[in-house]
Scaffold this active site. Structure first.
Site, PDB file in Angstrom:
ATOM      1  N   HIS A   1      14.705   3.195  25.479  1.00 15.25           N
ATOM      2  CA  HIS A   1      13.504   2.358  25.399  1.00 15.25           C
ATOM      3  C   HIS A   1      12.292   3.160  25.892  1.00 15.25           C
ATOM      4  O   HIS A   1      11.180   2.642  25.968  1.00 15.25           O
ATOM      5  CB  HIS A   1      13.626   1.123  26.295  1.00 15.25           C
ATOM      6  CG  HIS A   1      14.674   0.131  25.890  1.00 15.25           C
ATOM      7  ND1 HIS A   1      14.798  -0.336  24.608  1.00 15.25           N
ATOM      8  CD2 HIS A   1      15.610  -0.527  26.618  1.00 15.25           C
ATOM      9  CE1 HIS A   1      15.789  -1.237  24.572  1.00 15.25           C
ATOM     10  NE2 HIS A   1      16.300  -1.364  25.768  1.00 15.25           N
TER      11      HIS A   1
ATOM     12  N   SER B   1      13.575  -6.051  20.578  1.00 17.25           N
ATOM     13  CA  SER B   1      13.010  -5.844  19.242  1.00 17.25           C
ATOM     14  C   SER B   1      14.086  -5.687  18.178  1.00 17.25           C
ATOM     15  O   SER B   1      13.776  -5.373  17.030  1.00 17.25           O
ATOM     16  CB  SER B   1      12.104  -4.609  19.243  1.00 17.25           C
ATOM     17  OG  SER B   1      11.007  -4.836  20.095  1.00 17.25           O
TER      18      SER B   1
ATOM     19  N   SER C   1      11.784 -13.872  23.123  1.00 17.03           N
ATOM     20  CA  SER C   1      13.152 -13.385  23.183  1.00 17.03           C
ATOM     21  C   SER C   1      13.498 -12.934  24.606  1.00 17.03           C
ATOM     22  O   SER C   1      14.556 -13.268  25.143  1.00 17.03           O
ATOM     23  CB  SER C   1      13.326 -12.221  22.201  1.00 17.03           C
ATOM     24  OG  SER C   1      14.652 -11.769  22.200  1.00 17.03           O
TER      25      SER C   1
ATOM     26  N   GLY D   1      17.475 -14.678  16.218  1.00 20.84           N
ATOM     27  CA  GLY D   1      17.236 -13.649  15.219  1.00 20.84           C
ATOM     28  C   GLY D   1      16.275 -14.080  14.136  1.00 20.84           C
ATOM     29  O   GLY D   1      16.485 -13.814  12.964  1.00 20.84           O
TER      30      GLY D   1
ATOM     31  N   THR E   1      20.100  -3.982  19.351  1.00 18.29           N
ATOM     32  CA  THR E   1      21.530  -4.161  19.109  1.00 18.29           C
ATOM     33  C   THR E   1      21.831  -4.089  17.614  1.00 18.29           C
ATOM     34  O   THR E   1      22.800  -3.470  17.181  1.00 18.29           O
ATOM     35  CB  THR E   1      21.973  -5.538  19.663  1.00 18.29           C
ATOM     36  OG1 THR E   1      21.371  -5.726  20.950  1.00 18.29           O
ATOM     37  CG2 THR E   1      23.482  -5.638  19.780  1.00 18.29           C
TER      38      THR E   1
END
Ligand code: A3P
Length: 309
Positions: A110, A43, A140, A272, A46
């Site tokens: 998480h 989500s 992703s 992204g 990073t």
């Protein structure tokens, strides 16, 4: 990485992270100054780690400084996963290591809200939660798993199969909608301590969201800071941009974690974009997943519809 899942108290855990998560829940003692970054995987973890690190440490490391730590190390080194710290210290508790970390500690998880240590749920520490349109998360994740799976592990599960599992809630730290709803509820009840963000908001107005983050964390940008150069918030956003982050050596060649979880940093930077699901899902699949998410979130006040570009 080992990706086997196990269900515990209604949520799916990576099997090797279940014991560390329980150890964390039972023994971690939060400081009121702690900053916990909670996200669903894929989500934008990073990115959030990089942004918050820059915001919090901007007094010590100017975002435009070419010796900024994020230009020589990965955001995952700057902001470790709390459950990974426990994973590496299962036989001896990581107490001393965590105690020696200077305040404000920034730690990532998480973990579903209900499985967080009581001291995080009940203390004054700040929790920033970031989630994303589940359709883009699945896409992703699919690419990510393909990138990190061991060589010679055969062909990938077909996307349609991964899609069905995801729709059944089977995903690390999921069902995703339950993970989101838990933090959403808390952010409504305790907005001073829990901030709820979506990747889509962050993409649409990154500078504005970074300003809101700074204010939430108790260190708002001053007019003076914003008047310098292109403005402190904008400088942070530029430093943390996909292109800049991707080009850093530590993100190209480095790894983080060890033991059951060793990850290539490069796998965390792909496109992204908002809406990449369109390249992988039929409109029918999208409708099915949207309907499941909205049904599960009904009555919570949270909706993931309307984020499409
Ligand atoms: P995509 O696979 O859709 O490109 P996480 O960090 O939680 O694992 O999330 C990874 C996702 O965030 C990937 O999405 C990745 O490309 C995207 N991402 C990583 N760094 C980013 C950045 N600096 N800006 C925007 N998106 C970023």
């Amino acid at each position: 990485g080992d990706l086997r899942l196990r269900k515990y108290e209604g949520f799916w855990y990576l099997e090797h992270l279940l014991a560390p998560t329980l150890a964390m829940r039972d023994t971690f003692v939060a400081r009121p100054t702690d900053i916990i970054l909670a996200t669903t995987p894929k989500s934008g973890t990073t990115w959030l780690k990089a942004l918050v690190f820059c915001v919090v440490h901007r007094g010590r490391h100017a975002p435009a400084d070419e010796r900024h730590p994020l230009l020589s190390s990965s955001p995952h080194d700057a902001v470790p996963f709390l459950h990974s710290i426990y994973e590496n210290h299962l036989s001896a508790p990581p107490g001393p290591l965590l105690e020696e970390m200077p305040s404000p500690r920034i730690l990532a998880v998480h973990t579903p809200f209900t499985a967080l240590p009581a001291s995080v749920r009940e203390s004054a520490c700040r929790v920033v939660y970031l989630c994303r349109d589940p359709k883009d998360v699945l896409v992703s994740l699919y690419h990510y798993v393909d990138k990190i799976r061991p060589e010679g592990s055969g062909t990938m599960t077909p996307f349609a199969e991964a899609f069905d599992l995801f729709c059944d809630g089977v995903v690390a730290f999921g069902p995703m909608w339950d993970n989101m709803a838990g933090y959403w509820k808390e952010s409504v009840a305790r907005p001073e301590e829990v901030m709820f963000l979506r990747y889509e908001d962050l993409k649409e107005d990154t500078v504005g969201t970074v300003r809101r983050l700074a204010a939430f964390l108790g260190c708002p940008f001053t007019d003076e800071e914003e008047a310098e150069g292109s403005g402190a918030a904008a400088e942070i956003v530029a430093l943390c941009s996909m292109d800049k982050m991707r080009s850093v050596q530590a993100n190209r060649d480095g790894t983080h974690g060890n033991g059951g979880s060793c990850f290539k940093n490069s796998a965390f930077f792909r496109k992204g974009e908002v809406g990449d699901w369109k390249a992988h899902m039929t409109p029918e699949m999208a409708r099915r997943l949207d309907a499941i998410v909205e049904e599960k979130l009904r009555g919570s006040g949270l909706s993931m519809i309307g984020n499409d570009p």
